[in-house]
Design a protein around this motif. Sequence first.
Motif, PDB file in Angstrom:
ATOM      1  N   GLU A  83       0.768  -1.243  -0.085  1.00 34.53           N
ATOM      2  CA  GLU A  83       0.088   0.145   0.060  1.00 34.53           C
ATOM      3  C   GLU A  83       0.812   1.306  -0.141  1.00 34.53           C
ATOM      4  N   TYR A  84       1.839   1.261   0.646  1.00 35.12           N
ATOM      5  CA  TYR A  84       2.823   2.430   0.779  1.00 35.12           C
ATOM      6  C   TYR A  84       3.505   2.586  -0.571  1.00 35.12           C
ATOM      7  N   LYS A  85       3.778   1.426  -1.537  1.00 31.93           N
ATOM      8  CA  LYS A  85       4.257   1.773  -2.754  1.00 31.93           C
ATOM      9  C   LYS A  85       3.172   2.163  -3.633  1.00 31.93           C
ATOM     10  N   ARG A  86       1.834   1.665  -3.474  1.00 28.62           N
ATOM     11  CA  ARG A  86       0.811   2.130  -4.400  1.00 28.62           C
ATOM     12  C   ARG A  86       0.562   3.780  -4.148  1.00 28.62           C
ATOM     13  N   SER A  87       0.675   4.117  -2.680  1.00 29.50           N
ATOM     14  CA  SER A  87       0.201   5.456  -2.320  1.00 29.50           C
ATOM     15  C   SER A  87       1.504   6.609  -3.009  1.00 29.50           C
ATOM     16  N   VAL A  88       2.752   5.855  -3.043  1.00 29.92           N
ATOM     17  CA  VAL A  88       3.900   6.856  -3.676  1.00 29.92           C
ATOM     18  C   VAL A  88       3.541   6.985  -5.363  1.00 29.92           C
ATOM     19  N   LEU A  90       0.646   6.696  -6.829  1.00 34.07           N
ATOM     20  CA  LEU A  90      -0.525   7.770  -6.902  1.00 34.07           C
ATOM     21  C   LEU A  90      -0.019   9.068  -6.654  1.00 34.07           C
ATOM     22  N   ALA A  91       0.836   9.270  -5.812  1.00 35.65           N
ATOM     23  CA  ALA A  91       1.093  10.600  -5.557  1.00 35.65           C
ATOM     24  C   ALA A  91       1.937  11.313  -6.656  1.00 35.65           C
ATOM     25  N   ASN A  94      -0.405  11.913  -9.497  1.00 37.86           N
ATOM     26  CA  ASN A  94      -0.943  13.139  -9.182  1.00 37.86           C
ATOM     27  C   ASN A  94      -0.394  14.416  -9.424  1.00 37.86           C
TER      28      ASN A  94
END
Length: 124
Positions: A83-88, A90-91, A94
């Motif tokens: 989830e951390y990798k996914r969040s990075v 997506l950031a 964006n």
Amino acid sequence: MWFQLVLVVALVLIGAYLLLSKPGARHLAVRRVIMLISLLAGVTVIIWPGLLTQLARLVGVGRGVDLLFYLALVAGLLYVVNEYKRSVMLARANTHLARELVLTEARLTDRISALEARLDERAP
């Protein structure tokens, strides 16, 4: 005791794989296989609860619930890192989209200003 070493190695390998791999078809396939194996193991343990205790004794862990806890720790770490990798990712996407939007708006404003200047020059 050897099972603790296996768990530590598993944690290190999972962390390295998730941190070094790029999201793609292969990464998604590995995640799906891990999920399928976890679901099948969960169903098996629910149907035959004594099997977990036997497996725990086989690998040198006292009780089945302890083994389940250790495996849940590994799965939890896998989820958090993923989830951390996914969040990075997506950031970053964006940020890229925001930059493109600002640049597009600036280009559009420049073209509108240039067009208005041309119209003002031609006006009598």
